[in-house]
Write an enzyme that holds these catalytic residues in place. Structure first.
Site, mmCIF file in Angstrom:
data_model
loop_
_atom_site.group_PDB
_atom_site.id
_atom_site.type_symbol
_atom_site.label_atom_id
_atom_site.label_comp_id
_atom_site.label_asym_id
_atom_site.label_seq_id
_atom_site.Cartn_x
_atom_site.Cartn_y
_atom_site.Cartn_z
ATOM 1 N N GLU A 74 0.993 -1.147 -0.052
ATOM 2 C CA GLU A 74 -0.023 0.076 -0.111
ATOM 3 C C GLU A 74 0.946 1.162 0.005
ATOM 4 O O GLU A 74 0.328 2.218 0.203
ATOM 5 C CB GLU A 74 -0.952 -0.129 1.158
ATOM 6 C CG GLU A 74 -2.028 -1.056 0.999
ATOM 7 C CD GLU A 74 -3.005 -1.260 2.141
ATOM 8 O OE1 GLU A 74 -2.462 -1.172 3.484
ATOM 9 O OE2 GLU A 74 -4.226 -1.184 1.981
ATOM 10 N N TYR A 120 -12.350 18.032 19.108
ATOM 11 C CA TYR A 120 -11.199 17.762 18.661
ATOM 12 C C TYR A 120 -11.364 16.578 17.276
ATOM 13 O O TYR A 120 -10.253 16.761 16.683
ATOM 14 C CB TYR A 120 -10.571 16.742 19.980
ATOM 15 C CG TYR A 120 -10.053 17.695 21.004
ATOM 16 C CD1 TYR A 120 -8.690 17.977 20.591
ATOM 17 C CD2 TYR A 120 -11.090 18.247 21.902
ATOM 18 C CE1 TYR A 120 -8.269 18.996 21.588
ATOM 19 C CE2 TYR A 120 -10.340 19.398 22.748
ATOM 20 C CZ TYR A 120 -9.144 19.630 22.610
ATOM 21 O OH TYR A 120 -8.564 20.517 23.532
#
Ligand SMILES: [Zn+2]
Length: 211
Positions: A74, A120
Site C-alpha cells: 500500500e 477535537y
C-alpha cells in the site's frame, strides 16, 4: 543518533503501541515518514507490533525500493498523500475496527463520511471524504486518493479503512486515533438523537485552528 535512525525508532514505537492496543490487527496497517529524498515505510506483510528498525523499507521520491525489506503493497497510498500534501511528513493507514465498520456503511456522505461529533475530531481530522471501493493494488485508487489529498488531511477508503497524514508521525498517529475513537462514538450513539456541532461551530473551529 542520525535523524533517519530516530525516525526508524519512532515508527517501531508507534507500530508497537498501535498493535498492543488492538488498532492494527494481524499484518494490517502501514506507516510511512517522508524524508527529503524519499520515504521510510513499513515492510510488506509485517506485523506493526514487531517491526525491526533495520528492516524498514527505504524508497525514493518516485516510490522505487532502495533498501530494507520490500515495502508495504500500500506504499502507493502514502505516495499519493505526499504528492497531494506538500506539508505532510507522515502518513498512517490502519484497518482499525470502528473506522473500517464506518467505511462499510451504505449511506455515507462521500464529501464527509463522519459527522462533526466533537471539537477535537474537527480539529485533528476536519472533513473526511470517502473514496469509492477499489480492488487492492488498483492504480486508480492512488489517483482517487491524490485528488482528495490536496484539500484533506484524512481520507476514508470504502470497505477498507482510513489514511491520515500530518506534519510529523506523532501528530498522524494522534489524528488516526481520534478518527477511530470518533467512529466508535458514532456507533455508540447510533439510534440516539445526536446534537452534532453546527456548521457555524465547525467553521469557527476551522478558522481558529486551521489545518
Ligand atoms: Zn489497507
Amino acid at each position: 543518533m542520525s535523524a533517519e535512525a530516530r525516525l526508524r525508532d519512532e515508527i517501531v514505537l508507534h507500530g508497537r503501541s498501535l498493535y498492543e492496543r488492538g488498532l492494527t490487527p494481524g499484518s494490517s496497517g502501514n506507516i510511512s515518514v517522508r524524508l527529503d529524498d524519499g520515504m521510510l515505510a513499513t515492510p510488506t506483510d509485517s506485523c506493526l507490533g514487531r517491526l525491526d528498525p533495520a528492516r524498514i523499507s527505504r524508497l525514493d521520491a518516485a516510490g522505487k525500493h532502495l533498501s530494507g525489506a520490500p515495502p508495504t503493497k500500500e506504499a502507493f497510498l502514502h505516495l499519493a498523500m505526499y504528492r497531494g500534501r506538500v506539508e505532510a511528513r507522515a502518513v498512517v493507514h490502519l484497518h482499525s475496527t470502528h473506522a473500517v465498520a464506518l467505511s462499510c456503511l451504505a449511506d455515507l456522505d462521500p464529501a464527509d463520511a463522519l459527522p462533526p461529533i466533537t471539537a477535537y475530531y474537527v480539529m485533528k481530522i476536519g472533513r473526511l471524504p470517502l473514496v469509492p471501493y477499489h480492488r487492492p493494488g488498483d492504480g486508480a485508487l492512488a489517483e482517487a486518493v491524490g485528488a482528495r489529498a490536496r484539500d484533506h488531511r484524512a481520507i476514508l477508503l470504502a470497505n477498507h479503512g482510513p489514511v491520515v497524514s500530518a506534519r510529523d508521525l506523532d501528530s498522524a498517529v494522534a489524528a488516526i486515533e481520534e478518527l477511530e475513537e470518533t467512529a466508535r462514538l458514532f456507533f455508540l450513539l447510533r439510534g440516539s438523537v445526536i446534537r452534532m456541532l453546527t456548521e457555524a461551530q465547525v467553521r469557527d473551529l476551522e478558522q481558529v485552528f486551521p489545518s
